[in-house]
Write an enzyme that holds these catalytic residues in place. Structure first.
Site, PDB file in Angstrom:
ATOM      1  N   CYS A   1      42.850  38.852  -6.406  1.00  0.00           N
ATOM      2  CA  CYS A   1      41.717  39.107  -5.519  1.00  0.00           C
ATOM      3  C   CYS A   1      40.443  38.619  -6.192  1.00  0.00           C
ATOM      4  CB  CYS A   1      41.636  40.617  -5.243  1.00  0.00           C
ATOM      5  SG  CYS A   1      40.270  41.089  -4.177  1.00  0.00           S
TER       6      CYS A   1
ATOM      7  N   HIS B   1      46.372  41.111   3.196  1.00  0.00           N
ATOM      8  CA  HIS B   1      45.504  41.381   2.044  1.00  0.00           C
ATOM      9  C   HIS B   1      44.042  41.485   2.497  1.00  0.00           C
ATOM     10  CE1 HIS B   1      44.278  40.828  -2.298  1.00  0.00           C
ATOM     11  NE2 HIS B   1      43.163  40.501  -1.675  1.00  0.00           N
ATOM     12  N   GLU B   2      43.603  40.520   3.306  1.00  0.00           N
ATOM     13  CA  GLU B   2      42.209  40.531   3.775  1.00  0.00           C
ATOM     14  C   GLU B   2      41.964  41.676   4.752  1.00  0.00           C
ATOM     15  OE1 GLU B   2      40.130  38.826   2.117  1.00  0.00           O
ATOM     16  OE2 GLU B   2      41.728  37.723   1.117  1.00  0.00           O
TER      17      GLU B   2
ATOM     18  N   HIS C   1      41.079  44.782   3.105  1.00  0.00           N
ATOM     19  CA  HIS C   1      39.665  44.850   2.695  1.00  0.00           C
ATOM     20  C   HIS C   1      38.796  45.484   3.778  1.00  0.00           C
ATOM     21  CE1 HIS C   1      39.294  43.061  -1.231  1.00  0.00           C
ATOM     22  NE2 HIS C   1      39.981  41.990  -0.882  1.00  0.00           N
TER      23      HIS C   1
END
Length: 195
Positions: free
Chosen positions: A105, A147-148, A151
């Protein structure tokens, strides 16, 4: 314009992002800047919280993964052109086998650990023109999106690691918070002013 990426420990990385409208201030410019920042930092995805904005926006460009060893020709072709903007995204379904992949990341430099994620997702989102899409995506592109997406939900990949792994990387995470790390891209650290 290249933006500063906020480092591990910054409270913005723990906020659940707010939905935005097409009237969000300077949205086209922000999206352009996020793509530029991501490319400059050699990333494949970047979420708005990583540039200090607690909103539901992230960008993805999987092209760097296209030449990875083990890709089928079909997957390589998909990854080569997979470049998308996701606004107000919602993953409505995750399915398939969980599989591990070594994730990193931009907000947590020099930390890479295997993370298990489902192989296929269904995601609803708006693109940069505020047109609505519902896509079914699998493979590495799905993983980058997951993954994003984490966030904008205030979740980091390190949250998905075992207690032992978290313990093993705790010193490196503290170093990031204190800004005791070098990156070749601009960063802001919670325990250090400016840079």
């Amino acid at each position: 314009m290249i933006l500063s990426i906020v480092g591990y420990g910054d409270p913005v990385l723990r906020k659940v992002g707010a939905d935005i409208t097409k009237d969000y201030p300077n949205l086209p410019e922000l999206i352009t800047n996020m793509y530029e920042t991501m490319a400059f930092a050699h990333g494949v995805g970047l979420a708005a919280p990583q540039v200090g904005l607690p909103i539901r926006l992230f960008v993805v460009d999987c092209e760097p993964f296209a030449d990875m060893e083990g890709n089928t020709e079909e997957e390589a072709a998909v990854l080569k052109t997979f470049k998308k903007t996701f606004i107000n995204a919602k993953i409505v379904k995750e399915e398939g086998e969980e599989w591990a992949f070594n994730e990193g990341c931009l907000s947590i430099p020099d930390v890479h650990e295997p993370v298990y994620r489902k192989e296929k997702i269904t995601i609803e989102y708006f693109d940069e023109n505020f047109e609505k899409h519902v896509d079914v995506i699998d493979g590495l592109a799905a993983r980058v999106i997951q993954h994003e997406y984490d966030h904008i939900e205030g979740v980091l990949f390190t949250d998905k690691l075992s207690t032992l792994k978290k313990k093993l990387i705790s010193k490196r995470l503290n170093n990031i918070m204190e800004g005791k790390i070098f990156t070749d891209y601009k960063m802001k650290f919670v325990g250090k002013k400016g840079r």
